[in-house]
Enzyme design. Structure first.
Site, short mmCIF file in Angstrom:
data_model
loop_
_atom_site.label_atom_id
_atom_site.label_comp_id
_atom_site.label_asym_id
_atom_site.label_seq_id
_atom_site.Cartn_x
_atom_site.Cartn_y
_atom_site.Cartn_z
N ARG A 1 -9.23 0.47 3.59
CA ARG A 1 -8.53 1.74 2.97
C ARG A 1 -7.09 0.84 2.76
NH1 ARG A 1 -6.28 5.39 6.82
NH2 ARG A 1 -4.84 5.66 5.28
N ARG B 1 0.44 15.76 13.14
CA ARG B 1 1.42 15.09 12.17
C ARG B 1 1.95 16.25 11.03
NH1 ARG B 1 -1.51 9.61 9.76
NH2 ARG B 1 0.41 9.16 8.76
N PRO B 2 2.68 17.21 11.52
CA PRO B 2 3.20 18.11 10.72
C PRO B 2 3.73 17.71 9.40
CG PRO B 2 4.58 17.81 12.54
CD PRO B 2 3.57 16.77 12.72
N ILE B 3 3.77 19.04 8.24
CA ILE B 3 4.38 18.55 7.03
C ILE B 3 5.45 19.45 7.04
CG2 ILE B 3 2.38 17.34 5.93
CD1 ILE B 3 1.93 20.04 4.60
N ASP B 4 6.17 20.16 8.06
CA ASP B 4 7.13 20.91 7.76
C ASP B 4 8.44 20.48 7.03
OD1 ASP B 4 7.15 19.42 10.16
OD2 ASP B 4 9.17 20.44 10.64
N GLN B 5 8.85 19.12 7.15
CA GLN B 5 9.94 18.95 6.40
C GLN B 5 9.65 18.69 4.88
OE1 GLN B 5 12.95 18.13 7.94
NE2 GLN B 5 11.77 19.18 9.80
N CYS C 1 -4.89 8.64 9.31
CA CYS C 1 -4.98 8.27 10.46
C CYS C 1 -4.59 8.92 11.74
CB CYS C 1 -4.33 6.83 11.07
SG CYS C 1 -4.63 5.56 9.69
N ARG D 1 -3.69 10.07 3.79
CA ARG D 1 -2.41 10.72 4.33
C ARG D 1 -1.51 11.23 3.00
NH1 ARG D 1 -0.14 14.00 7.95
NH2 ARG D 1 2.07 13.86 7.91
N LYS E 1 0.76 -1.29 -0.01
CA LYS E 1 -0.03 -0.03 -0.09
C LYS E 1 0.97 1.23 -0.04
CE LYS E 1 -2.32 2.86 3.40
NZ LYS E 1 -1.20 3.32 4.37
N ASN E 2 1.96 1.21 0.88
CA ASN E 2 2.53 2.71 0.89
C ASN E 2 3.43 2.84 0.03
OD1 ASN E 2 1.10 3.34 3.17
ND2 ASN E 2 2.59 2.71 4.78
N ASP F 1 3.96 0.71 12.01
CA ASP F 1 2.56 0.15 11.50
C ASP F 1 2.34 -1.39 11.84
OD1 ASP F 1 2.27 2.53 10.15
OD2 ASP F 1 3.15 1.74 8.44
N1 EPU Z 1 6.89 14.28 10.80
C1 EPU Z 1 7.14 15.79 11.04
N2 EPU Z 1 7.47 16.60 9.88
C2 EPU Z 1 7.00 16.24 8.61
C3 EPU Z 1 6.81 14.88 8.29
C4 EPU Z 1 6.97 14.03 9.52
O1 EPU Z 1 7.12 16.21 12.13
O2 EPU Z 1 7.11 17.05 7.75
C5 EPU Z 1 6.81 13.47 11.75
C6 EPU Z 1 5.33 12.84 11.85
O3 EPU Z 1 4.38 13.69 12.78
C7 EPU Z 1 5.72 11.48 12.59
C8 EPU Z 1 7.05 11.25 12.25
O4 EPU Z 1 7.56 12.59 11.71
O5 EPU Z 1 5.80 11.71 13.89
C9 EPU Z 1 7.07 10.23 11.01
O6 EPU Z 1 6.32 10.52 9.79
P1 EPU Z 1 6.81 10.10 8.54
O7 EPU Z 1 6.72 11.29 7.54
O8 EPU Z 1 7.81 8.92 8.43
O9 EPU Z 1 5.17 9.38 8.09
P2 EPU Z 1 4.11 9.58 7.03
O10 EPU Z 1 4.80 9.96 5.67
O11 EPU Z 1 3.27 10.43 7.37
C10 EPU Z 1 3.96 7.04 6.30
C11 EPU Z 1 3.09 5.91 6.09
C12 EPU Z 1 2.47 5.67 7.40
C13 EPU Z 1 3.66 5.15 8.35
C14 EPU Z 1 4.80 6.06 8.24
C15 EPU Z 1 5.86 5.52 9.22
C16 EPU Z 1 2.03 6.56 4.04
C17 EPU Z 1 0.83 7.02 3.16
N3 EPU Z 1 1.84 6.47 5.39
O12 EPU Z 1 3.45 8.15 6.86
O13 EPU Z 1 1.60 4.67 7.14
O14 EPU Z 1 3.18 4.94 9.68
O15 EPU Z 1 5.20 6.52 7.02
O16 EPU Z 1 6.52 4.68 8.41
O17 EPU Z 1 3.29 6.02 3.45
C18 EPU Z 1 -0.05 2.92 7.89
O18 EPU Z 1 0.25 2.49 6.93
O19 EPU Z 1 -0.97 2.58 8.48
C19 EPU Z 1 0.38 4.44 8.00
C20 EPU Z 1 0.33 5.28 9.11
#
Ligand code: EPU
Length: 430
Positions: A399, A122-126, A117, A93, A22-23, A307
């Site tokens: 999903r 869950r910020p997107i600052d990075q 979820c 997401r 999925k991811n 996960d």
């Molecule tokens: N984070 C930040 N800033 C950012 C991005 C992330 O602070 O700009 C924080 C997040 O809040 C979190 C941590 O960094 O605490 C890790 O976040 P990451 O970016 O790695 O996760 P993601 O890309 O939002 C993906 C998967 C998630 C999985 C995570 C970690 C997708 C669509 N989602 O999320 O999958 O938990 O990586 O491996 O690929 C799931 O499949 O159930 C799921 C939640």
């Protein structure tokens, strides 16, 4: 409303085939926007997040052809520079990948802020930091991300302040066609990050180092091609956890065993027998062997995956002692604990750690799937519990898991989908 109804207490046995990841799929589909030609993508899981992506791409002008259950052809030649409807975007997401893909293709992007979820903030600052390093001006306003460049995206140097899967993939996508060399430092290493890089490379990109913490991308024009998505590491792990909880003997097929080592080592440690073939693993636990308690900390790959955190919690409820389960990735991924308590679990949560004390048995109850992985943890708890469990909120599970009910039924689980129009049972659907 549909619910899953489970009569627990039956060991699992047989063979189950794992679908595409999925991811990886939810990143590869938007990345197909960069390709001015036809991509054929195989081993796509048939899940609602994938269908949502296909609708978004179609809305933007891509021609989509289903070639079979798991294969799709995407022609993005005539894609339009439009923002997809907010309602489609906020359902998942992974919608943030559209920003990287549109920036790469048009040097401009507008997309609703991501949903997905709820694990706390869950910020997107990075992601934004990465796009800015590639020359984009980025703003978040009115619930959407707006990104513009003067003359298209350019290469740049990105050092992530924290480990992030999504931002690593997003910068790779955005930079795949940008002139010059982009460098990503402190990148994540998950198998699906490597898969997205392999997909882009098979369409003509030049991405090196994916799977390490330093990724180098030389921008190239992309052309059409064919690609097959890797098997889903977390779906396979979910079946391992189910066998651990119920006991039994199951072959988990169509996997890459190497990707599962971060999961299998933990389950072997708590008392599950695991043997490995080329593309399968065999997982078993005799009925008279209790699981051992453990300490688990979920971390980025190659750590134990976050996960898979809720699924092992369901298993550890029945272990022979007290376990400690820490989530080192998310602020709060323990909302499911209240549901397990309804089934008799003895769990307390202190910040990022759950303390799981063993109980003699779990008992069936009406419970909710509060998110995707929490939902499958509820299935695992229901399968190992005494009596009948009813799970609502199953749209969260659908999903991300293809045919989950039929896959569990095929290995002997007593699980069905039941329709409840007014909260009263009327008919079995599966
Ligand atoms: N984070 C930040 N800033 C950012 C991005 C992330 O602070 O700009 C924080 C997040 O809040 C979190 C941590 O960094 O605490 C890790 O976040 P990451 O970016 O790695 O996760 P993601 O890309 O939002 C993906 C998967 C998630 C999985 C995570 C970690 C997708 C669509 N989602 O999320 O999958 O938990 O990586 O491996 O690929 C799931 O499949 O159930 C799921 C939640």
């Amino acid at each position: 409303m549909n619910k899953y109804v489970i009569n627990g207490g039956k060991p699992l046995s047989g063979r189950v085939d794992i679908s595409g990841a999925k991811n990886a799929a939810v990143a590869i589909l938007p990345a197909a926007l960069l390709v001015e030609g036809i991509c054929r993508i195989d081993n796509i899981p048939n899940i609602s997040d994938v269908n949502l992506w296909l609708s978004i791409l179609q809305y933007m002008g891509a021609r989509i052809k289903r070639l079979g259950d798991t294969e799709v052809e995407i022609d993005s030649t005539d894609i339009r520079r439009v923002a997809p409807p907010y309602d489609l975007m906020r359902k998942m997401r992974a919608s943030y990948y559209l920003v990287g893909a549109m920036l790469g293709r048009f040097g401009w992007a507008e997309a609703g802020m991501p949903g997905g979820c709820d694990f706390g903030e869950r910020p997107i600052d990075q992601h934004i930091k990465g796009f800015r390093a590639l020359g984009a001006k980025v703003e978040v306003r009115n619930g959407a991300i707006h990104a513009v460049t003067e003359n298209g995206i350019r290469s740049g140097h990105v050092f992530f302040d924290k480990r992030t899967v999504g931002a690593t993939i997003n910068v790779m996508i955005a930079a795949a066609c940008a002139p010059g060399q982009t460098v990503i430092e402190n990148a994540n290493k998950e198998p699906h990050i490597v898969d997205v890089a392999n997909f882009l490379n098979s369409m003509g990109a030049d991405i090196r180092g994916a799977g390490t913490d330093l990724i180098k991308i030389r921008g190239r024009k992309l052309h059409g091609g064919s690609y097959s998505i890797i098997p889903d590491q977390i779906e396979a792990g979910t079946f391992i956890a189910a066998v651990a909880a119920t006991g039994g003997d199951v072959i988990i097929n169509n996997i890459i065993p190497k990707h599962l080592e971060c999961i299998t080592t933990k389950f072997a440690e708590i008392g599950v027998d695991i043997s490995e073939g080329d593309e399968y693993i065999r997982v078993s636990r005799p009925a008279d062997r209790k699981l051992r308690p453990t300490h688990v900390t979920a971390l980025p790959y190659p750590g134990y995956p976050t996960d898979m955190q809720p699924q092992i919690a369901s298993c550890l409820c029945l272990a022979n002692g007290t376990s400690f389960l820490t989530d080192g990735v998310y602020e709060n991924r323990f909302r499911y604990v209240d549901e397990l308590r309804r089934m008799g679990a003895d769990i307390t949560v202190d910040g990022k750690t759950a303390v799981i004390r063993s109980v003699k048995e779990l008992t069936g109850a009406p419970i909710s799937a509060c998110d995707l992985r929490a939902g499958v943890a509820m299935i695992i708890a229901g399968l190992s519990a005494k009596g009948r469990t009813e799970i609502d909120g199953i749209e969260h599970i659908e999903r991300g898991y293809q045919d989950i009910v039929s896959k569990f039924r095929s290995i002997g689980a007593d699980i069905s989908i039941v329709e409840y129009p007014d909260g009263n049972e009327v008919s079995a659907v599966v």
